[in-house]
Structures are given as structure tokens and as C-alpha cells.
Design an enzyme around this catalytic site. Sequence first.
Site, PDB file in Angstrom:
ATOM      1  N   GLU A   1       9.532  -7.621   4.484  1.00 13.66           N
ATOM      2  CA  GLU A   1       9.700  -7.802   6.109  1.00 13.66           C
ATOM      3  C   GLU A   1       9.413  -9.297   6.393  1.00 13.66           C
ATOM      4  O   GLU A   1       9.760  -9.571   7.650  1.00 13.66           O
ATOM      5  CB  GLU A   1       8.649  -6.744   6.773  1.00 13.66           C
ATOM      6  CG  GLU A   1       7.492  -7.105   6.498  1.00 13.66           C
ATOM      7  CD  GLU A   1       6.540  -6.290   5.386  1.00 13.66           C
ATOM      8  OE1 GLU A   1       5.673  -6.110   5.438  1.00 13.66           O
ATOM      9  OE2 GLU A   1       7.337  -5.918   4.519  1.00 13.66           O
TER      10      GLU A   1
ATOM     11  N   ASP B   1       9.803 -10.721  30.993  1.00 10.01           N
ATOM     12  CA  ASP B   1       9.225  -9.676  30.436  1.00 10.01           C
ATOM     13  C   ASP B   1       8.949  -8.655  31.864  1.00 10.01           C
ATOM     14  O   ASP B   1       9.783  -7.558  31.872  1.00 10.01           O
ATOM     15  CB  ASP B   1       7.909  -9.419  29.702  1.00 10.01           C
ATOM     16  CG  ASP B   1       7.887 -10.267  28.567  1.00 10.01           C
ATOM     17  OD1 ASP B   1       8.941 -10.411  27.790  1.00 10.01           O
ATOM     18  OD2 ASP B   1       7.120 -10.815  28.140  1.00 10.01           O
TER      19      ASP B   1
ATOM     20  N   SER C   1       5.644 -11.059  37.422  1.00 10.33           N
ATOM     21  CA  SER C   1       5.193 -12.261  37.033  1.00 10.33           C
ATOM     22  C   SER C   1       5.983 -13.473  37.173  1.00 10.33           C
ATOM     23  O   SER C   1       5.505 -14.684  37.315  1.00 10.33           O
ATOM     24  CB  SER C   1       4.495 -12.304  35.898  1.00 10.33           C
ATOM     25  OG  SER C   1       5.236 -12.316  34.871  1.00 10.33           O
TER      26      SER C   1
ATOM     27  N   HIS D   1       6.283  -7.973  -0.023  1.00  8.63           N
ATOM     28  CA  HIS D   1       6.575  -7.684   1.383  1.00  8.63           C
ATOM     29  C   HIS D   1       7.908  -8.233   1.795  1.00  8.63           C
ATOM     30  O   HIS D   1       8.153  -9.472   2.211  1.00  8.63           O
ATOM     31  CB  HIS D   1       5.369  -8.378   2.309  1.00  8.63           C
ATOM     32  CG  HIS D   1       4.416  -7.695   2.428  1.00  8.63           C
ATOM     33  ND1 HIS D   1       3.921  -6.574   3.203  1.00  8.63           N
ATOM     34  CD2 HIS D   1       3.338  -7.891   1.590  1.00  8.63           C
ATOM     35  CE1 HIS D   1       2.471  -6.180   2.969  1.00  8.63           C
ATOM     36  NE2 HIS D   1       2.031  -6.960   1.740  1.00  8.63           N
TER      37      HIS D   1
ATOM     38  N   LYS E   1      10.386  -9.632  22.122  1.00  8.40           N
ATOM     39  CA  LYS E   1      10.905 -10.486  23.009  1.00  8.40           C
ATOM     40  C   LYS E   1      12.353 -10.677  22.772  1.00  8.40           C
ATOM     41  O   LYS E   1      13.140 -10.987  23.894  1.00  8.40           O
ATOM     42  CB  LYS E   1       9.982 -11.748  22.817  1.00  8.40           C
ATOM     43  CG  LYS E   1      10.299 -13.058  23.643  1.00  8.40           C
ATOM     44  CD  LYS E   1       9.887 -12.720  24.974  1.00  8.40           C
ATOM     45  CE  LYS E   1       8.507 -12.775  25.056  1.00  8.40           C
ATOM     46  NZ  LYS E   1       8.032 -12.874  26.644  1.00  8.40           N
TER      47      LYS E   1
ATOM     48  N   TYR F   1       0.993  -1.319  -0.080  1.00 10.23           N
ATOM     49  CA  TYR F   1       0.053   0.006   0.140  1.00 10.23           C
ATOM     50  C   TYR F   1       0.994   1.282  -0.055  1.00 10.23           C
ATOM     51  O   TYR F   1       0.523   2.282  -0.641  1.00 10.23           O
ATOM     52  CB  TYR F   1      -0.822   0.111   1.254  1.00 10.23           C
ATOM     53  CG  TYR F   1      -1.776   1.217   1.325  1.00 10.23           C
ATOM     54  CD1 TYR F   1      -3.105   1.161   0.546  1.00 10.23           C
ATOM     55  CD2 TYR F   1      -1.533   2.520   1.679  1.00 10.23           C
ATOM     56  CE1 TYR F   1      -3.991   2.085   0.622  1.00 10.23           C
ATOM     57  CE2 TYR F   1      -2.351   3.354   1.749  1.00 10.23           C
ATOM     58  CZ  TYR F   1      -3.437   3.430   1.202  1.00 10.23           C
ATOM     59  OH  TYR F   1      -4.283   4.605   1.504  1.00 10.23           O
TER      60      TYR F   1
END
Length: 525
Positions: A175, A231, A227, A173, A373, A89
Site C-alpha cells: 500500500e 472540506d 470554514s 507493504h 482529500k 501482521y
Amino acid sequence: MKPHLVRLMDTILILDFGSQYTQLIARRIRELHVYSEILPWDAPTTKMEALHPVGIILSGGPSSVYDEEAPSIQPYIMQAGVPLLGICYGMQAITRILGGQVIPAGEREFGPSQIHVKKENPLIPPGILDVWMSHGDRIDKIPAGFEILAENPSCPFAAMGNIAQRIYGVQFHPEVRHTPQGLEILRRFVLEICEAEATWTPESMIDLAVERIRSQVGDSRLLSAVSGGVDSSVATALAARAVGDRLSAVFVDHGLLRKNERRYVEKAFTPLMGDRFVCIDASEWFLQGLEGVSDPETKRKVIGETFIRVFENHARSLGKIDFLVQGTIYPDVVESSAPERNKAARIKTHHNVGGLPEDMNFKLVEPLRYFFKDEVRMVGEALGLPSELVWRQPFPGPGLAVRCLGEITAERLERLRNADAIFTEELTASGWLKRSATGEDDRAAQAFAVLLPVRSVGVMGDQRTYQEVVALRAVTTEDFMTADWARLPADLLGRVANRIVNEVSGVNRVVYDVTSKPPGTIEWE
């Protein structure tokens, strides 16, 4: 954020026109050790200028450029004087604004294709290249001053360029991994055409995150939500580096944990934080709130709100605390279609992004909000966190609630907890869990069990059974934005299934999930 830190690093600005692949563009550029940042296509000019980009990339998107409400290119983009690359696009938007023509393709081209590179150019390697196409429109006439760089039978303008003005467009694309030469195309654009310096390293990531925290919180005190996963651990370590003993950390046992999770977290964090780390058992509160709830979005919102209320109660016992540190990472933001990512469709609400109550008393500090990540893990290693913590299996904030499909009960949670522990134990023993940043690409980056809200007929001990089904999920991935199912050996899967059926009460069938991401997500809910 103070802009001078970004100014120290050459930056590629990515404008998002609504593609689900936009974050992959950023991910690939960061693989080249160059900082990239995504803004929506209609971001204020001041925000774009503040980044001082050395190059600009326009993403793909679901719209047609000739539609009345179609996203368009803002004047700043064409006036910035830096190299410009339009993808899908983005290429069509460049074509339209510069006087070319875009028309419906007649037949949508989606999937693998090949292009023939027509002439030597700075962007695309020569030859016949395998690429990934995903478009329903095509360019019928390129703008004046542009040349055709590549073509294929169904897409005569597969790539174009105005080499003198350093403006390029590709209909495919680069990527995605399905375009094998895609990273090389992006490398040529970023490092050669834009002449960006490769300064995006774990050390610069730490410096940027610490400066952002300090700029946001000033002299305030912070509370970190731990947690036990990588992360929240890295976010806590960054906050500790930024504000020192003005940080306290709390681990909430919501009753939705993996087997022995609480014991592990207490063992890992008590030495690191001392009496500034506490564990709160709020399992009854969470389970009461989830009683009778089966819809996954409702689950996430209940869990998100309950988390905040627990943190608020604890914060009151500590005195005035204005900020809550969370381990939100880029994939969470993308799938939740957070406010700065509202050009793409929402996939699901993450409890710590779209599931938080509007009336909470905290302002959020999210040092990893724009980190992938693998970048989080690199930062964790650079901060000196224990390897077993950095490479621990990812675990969603809502815990087993989004792996226990259907209604949640203590009995079903225990069933799932035991099945999951068996799966993890066997994967670890057989060496099928990924444990480092290099090599072992066929190993599982994430693996877990899911308890399904269906029952099946079975035979155990010569008697009929009618019990629940466990699904096993193991994926290979580098960035958690896309993933493939892990090709686990049949004998390993057979051993896991046999143990679960024999050792976990109430389960008589085990299945293996062979869905990639996309079209599926890694988690089931």
C-alpha cells in the site's frame, strides 16, 4: 445508512489490526475505482456481513500474533468464501490460524528491501521487486496447502498463497509508495482475483453521501459549519443537495483566520446560500478562551468546545436544529484515533473529531468522514463548485492557533498572518501551488508559515535584534495521509525569507521544514 447503496457497489472489506498504514490500503483500492471500507479487526460479524464484501484484506499491526492478548481472525473471515489477502501482521495471523508458525525475527526489518518472486502466480508480478518491509516477526512454517510465492535472504516467506482457495499473504507493504509495484499487486487482487467492478466514481460518491445524509437526518433541519476550505464547502454542498432549504450555513470568524479570509468566504458563499448563510464574529470569545494556553491538545479542545457553543447560540435563534454538518475527512479521523479507529495510536486530536464537548446539543453529520482529500476535490468538481474553492489551500479548523506555537496573542497572530500571506503570494506568483488533480506532482499541495516560540539574535540596521522565528512548510501529497517536503527553488525561498524579515515586524529569521510525513505530521501541532 441504508445498506442497499453499498450493496450496489462491489466492496472490499479492510480489517484494521492497528497499522498506521491501514487507510493507505483503502486509499489505493479507491484509486482502482472500487469502494473499500475499514472496520476494526474485532467488529461484530453483522457489520462485516452487511457490507457483502467481494474480498477481504487484513492490515498490518504492531502486535505479535503469539502474544496472549494478540488480535486474531474472527471465524466469519475464513468462512466468507471470498478472496483473502493478509498484509504483514495480517499474513502472520492467517499463518497462525491455519496451523503455520510465526517466530521472532531476531532483527527487525524496516525500510526498503527486495524480494525474488519464485513462481508465476495471480497476485505478484514476476522478477525481483523493490518493496517496503516493516516487521519484527517472521513466518517459520507456512500452513498446509500454501506455496512460497516470494522470498528474500532475511525473509524466506516474503509472500505465500493458497491459489485454489484464493488466500494470500505478503510480508511487505504493497500500500505504500515505497513499493513501486504495490498498486499493481492490489489491482491484481481486487480486480482479477476478487473480480470487483470499478464503480467508485465521483457520481457514486455523491449518491452515497446524499443517501447517508437523508437516512440520518430524516425531515430535520441542519446547520452547516463553513470554514471556507474545500472540506466544509463540499460537505455543505452535499447537505444542500440532500435536504435543500432545510440547511442553513454559518461561518465563524474566530480571530484565527488567514489574511482576508473572512472577506473571501463571504464573497464565495453569499451568492450560493443567500440569507441562509451568515457570518458571526466570535474572535474575542475564542481569544479569551486561549489566553495563556500553549499546549496544542488543550488549544484544540478549547477551540472545539467554543465552536460548538457559538453554533448552539446561533441555532437557538433559528428554532429547533438537531444536526450540525462538519467537513471532517478521513485523515482527521485517523490522526485523532476516533472511536471506530481505536486500533491505532492517537497522533493528535482534531478539534472537530476528538476535541468536541460531550454535552453538545447537536448530532453530527459528516458526509466526508470516510473520504480522502483528493476524493473530496473530485466530488467538489462534480458538484460544480468553483475551481478556486475546490483547489484552495487546506486550512485547519483551529486556524492559526495550531500554527502559532506557544502562547497565542493578537500581536503574534498578526505577525504569523502577514508572514503566511507573503509565502502564499510568492508561491502563487511562481506557480508552485498545485491547482489540479492531474500533473504537477512536484508542486506544493499545502503550504503555510509557522511562528515558533523561540527567539534568535540578529542584526538589522547595524543593531542587535532578538526576535521570533518563522518556519515555512510546503508539502507534496496525493492523499494527505503521507507527504513529502516540496523541493522549492532556493531563489524562491530566499525571496520569501527576505520579504518576511523586512516586512513583518518582530521576525528576524526564517527556516524551511524538510520533514516528510511520517515521521512528522503536515501541521506542526
